[in-house]
Write an enzyme that holds these catalytic residues in place. Structure first.
Site, mmCIF file in Angstrom:
data_model
loop_
_atom_site.group_PDB
_atom_site.id
_atom_site.type_symbol
_atom_site.label_atom_id
_atom_site.label_comp_id
_atom_site.label_asym_id
_atom_site.label_seq_id
_atom_site.Cartn_x
_atom_site.Cartn_y
_atom_site.Cartn_z
ATOM 1 N N GLY A 49 0.883 -1.163 0.000
ATOM 2 C CA GLY A 49 0.000 0.000 0.000
ATOM 3 C C GLY A 49 0.910 1.199 0.000
ATOM 4 O O GLY A 49 2.108 1.081 0.205
ATOM 5 N N CYS A 50 0.368 2.363 -0.224
ATOM 6 C CA CYS A 50 1.233 3.525 -0.380
ATOM 7 C C CYS A 50 1.778 4.007 0.962
ATOM 8 O O CYS A 50 2.899 4.418 1.078
ATOM 9 C CB CYS A 50 0.464 4.642 -1.065
ATOM 10 S SG CYS A 50 1.488 6.002 -1.599
#
Lengths: 135, 405
Positions: A49-50
């Site tokens: 995920g970022c």
């Protein structure tokens, strides 16, 4: 793993009317989720995920798919609980038949509770659906 | 003089809006700055009055668009004190500018050559050079930082050698706010015969830039971090270097002559600007610079430093909070971690309170690893931020701590 059902979550959230209560609920769900032992934080389980790391392990038990997840961010962990409520201990058919977008709409939890790249939820939903399809 | 912040805020329409039912406290300026009405008006005016392709139309609007477009190049050249306006190459942003240079460098490097970068690089100024080295067989050397986030200048000098063909470094670290002594380091690198690129993405919006004084060969920056539009950036390069630089994108506008089997390249700046450019972006960027020049650079600096000082004081009073990046010479960036709380969680809870910050690795994964943190929360200040914004930030942090504890 003792997870609430999607109906229970929807009922609980219906009673909470400001963002602080809703977020506290998500945070508490996140804290209650067992997570994974450190040695299972392996790259092969990582769903990137970022803003935070999410790890996902799946296995099959009695014809149903079991998912074990962890995140280093507790709110993401709480969001993962919402996802697992829909998918954990279900057959591949049930997983693929579940309307996740409608579920998220019903949760009505504003920006962050929708699957976006930032919180990694979309990636985890995609991965679970891919696992179910391959099954 | 002090900056009239109330008057400045009035010129940024977006600052009047609410997010999540709260007044917006915008502290993500290192990611992108907001746009003043003058920039928005310039874009609207261009499209409503002047839209036309530049340099090729045999008609009135094209002439007018070309005039505005080339006047913008002069505005930028003056702002950074370029020797000639042809040294200003339009790009889509800092990343494209660095890629343009790295592409040329990769063609010229050979095995045994060394490229020097720093531990505090943004991926745009790291992956580019790493890949250029991989392609050419050159060696990438990484100058370490101190734990404070300052560059280890002694190590820089030690790593610099006759083998050093190219040096790339950030003017200012995006993740930490550290301002590097680029003039001194550039002089040392030039003395070894190396070419020097400064990643100016975080450097342009906080004071006057003088590329000739810095002494570098290339300085790259983005318009959107300078109150201008996204999708427009500048690569400044020394004329004699750029005039011989390997062409990057080929196509229309950049050629002199073309046959089916061959082509020759045009003059600067055209030879490095293929295709129809981002004309509106160029005009918007010039409007941003003109607007910014209406303010006193020293006042801007003093204001941002005052915000940073207050934020640092409050950070030091916040239990469990650790500032990441404590260099004495910083722009208005406060990067931090809070014990026991993931930066992403801080970001979520701040956002609900209307406070916009950035969390994560800030496109600097190796730097985060070097500092031993999974990422940071980063508040970054700009000219329109107020002391009230700083107070709101810490009120929001306190609430996040209470909720997440």
């Amino acid at each position: 793993m003792n997870l609430p059902s999607t109906d229970e979550i929807l009922d609980d959230l219906a009673f909470l009317d400001d963002w602080e209560q809703r977020y506290q609920y998500i945070i508490d769900l996140g804290k209650a989720l067992p997570g994974l032992p450190e040695e299972q934080h392996k790259d092969e389980y990582l769903v990137r995920g970022c803003q935070s790391n999410v790890w996902l392990i799946s296995e099959e038990k009695d014809g149903k798919l079991q998912f074990h997840v962890d995140s280093d961010a507790v709110i993401v962990q709480g969001l993962l609980t919402l996802v697992l409520a829909a998918y954990h201990d279900k057959t591949a058919e049930q997983i693929l038949a579940f309307d996740i977008d409608q579920y998220f709409n019903q949760l009505d939890l504003e920006n962050h509770i929708t699957p976006t790249r930032g919180n990694g939820l979309r990636a985890i939903v995609n991965k679970i659906q891919t696992i179910a399809k391959a099954h | 003089m002090t900056l009239n912040v109330a008057q400045i805020r009035d010129q940024f329409p977006i600052l009047k809006r609410q997010v999540n039912g709260q007044p917006l406290v915008y502290l993500d300026n290192a990611a992108t700055t907001q746009k003043p009405q003058a920039v928005i008006d310039a874009l609207v005016d261009y499209y409503t009055q002047c839209n036309s392709n530049v340099h090729r139309g045999a008609h009135y609007l094209s002439d007018e668009a070309t005039k505005r477009y080339e006047a913008a190049r002069k505005t930028v050249a003056a702002y950074i004190n370029a020797g000639r306006s042809e040294e200003v190459i339009w790009t889509s942003g800092t990343t494209e500018g660095i890629n343009l240079v790295a592409n040329g460098v990769a063609q010229r490097l050979k095995a045994g050559d060394e490229v020097l970068v720093t531990e505090m690089e943004h991926h745009a100024d790291l992956v580019t050079w790493q890949q250029a080295c991989k392609r050419s067989g050159a060696t990438l050397k990484v100058v370490p930082i101190h734990d404070s986030g300052e560059l280890n200048v002694d190590a820089f000098h030690q790593l610099l050698s006759d083998k050093t063909a190219f040096v790339a470094m950030p003017h200012v670290s995006n993740a930490l706010g550290t301002i590097n002594p680029i003039k001194e380091l550039t002089a040392a690198a030039k003395a070894k015969g190396a070419l020097v690129l400064i990643d100016g993405a975080q450097g342009v919006a906080h004071g006057a830039i003088d590329v000739q004084d810095i002494g570098c060969d290339f300085y790259a920056f983005s318009g959107h971090k300078l109150f201008g539009p996204t999708g427009i950036g500048v690569l400044w390069g020394r004329y004699d270097v750029l005039a011989e630089w390997p062409v990057w994108l080929v196509g229309g506008e950049m050629i002199a002559t073309v046959s089916y089997q061959d082509a020759t390249w045009g003059e600067l700046p055209n030879r490095l600007e293929a295709g129809t450019p981002n004309i509106a972006g160029v005009i918007g960027l010039a409007a941003a610079i003109t607007w910014l020049q209406g303010l006193n650079a020293k006042d801007i600096w003093a204001h941002e430093q005052a915000l940073l000082k207050r934020a640092t004081e409050l950070a030091e009073q916040t239990q469990g909070l650790r500032i990441i990046g404590t260099a004495p010479n910083k722009i208005g960036v406060l990067s931090f971690v809070i014990e026991g709380i993931h930066p992403a969680d801080i970001g979520f809870i701040l956002d609900k309170q209307g406070v916009a910050i950035r969390t994560g690795d800030h496109c600097a994964q190796p730097l985060m690893k070097r500092l031993g943190v999974p990422g940071t929360a980063r508040a970054s200040f700009s000219i329109y931020n107020t002391m009230d914004d700083v107070e709101a930030l810490f009120k929001a942090i306190n609430k996040a701590q209470m909720m997440l504890a």
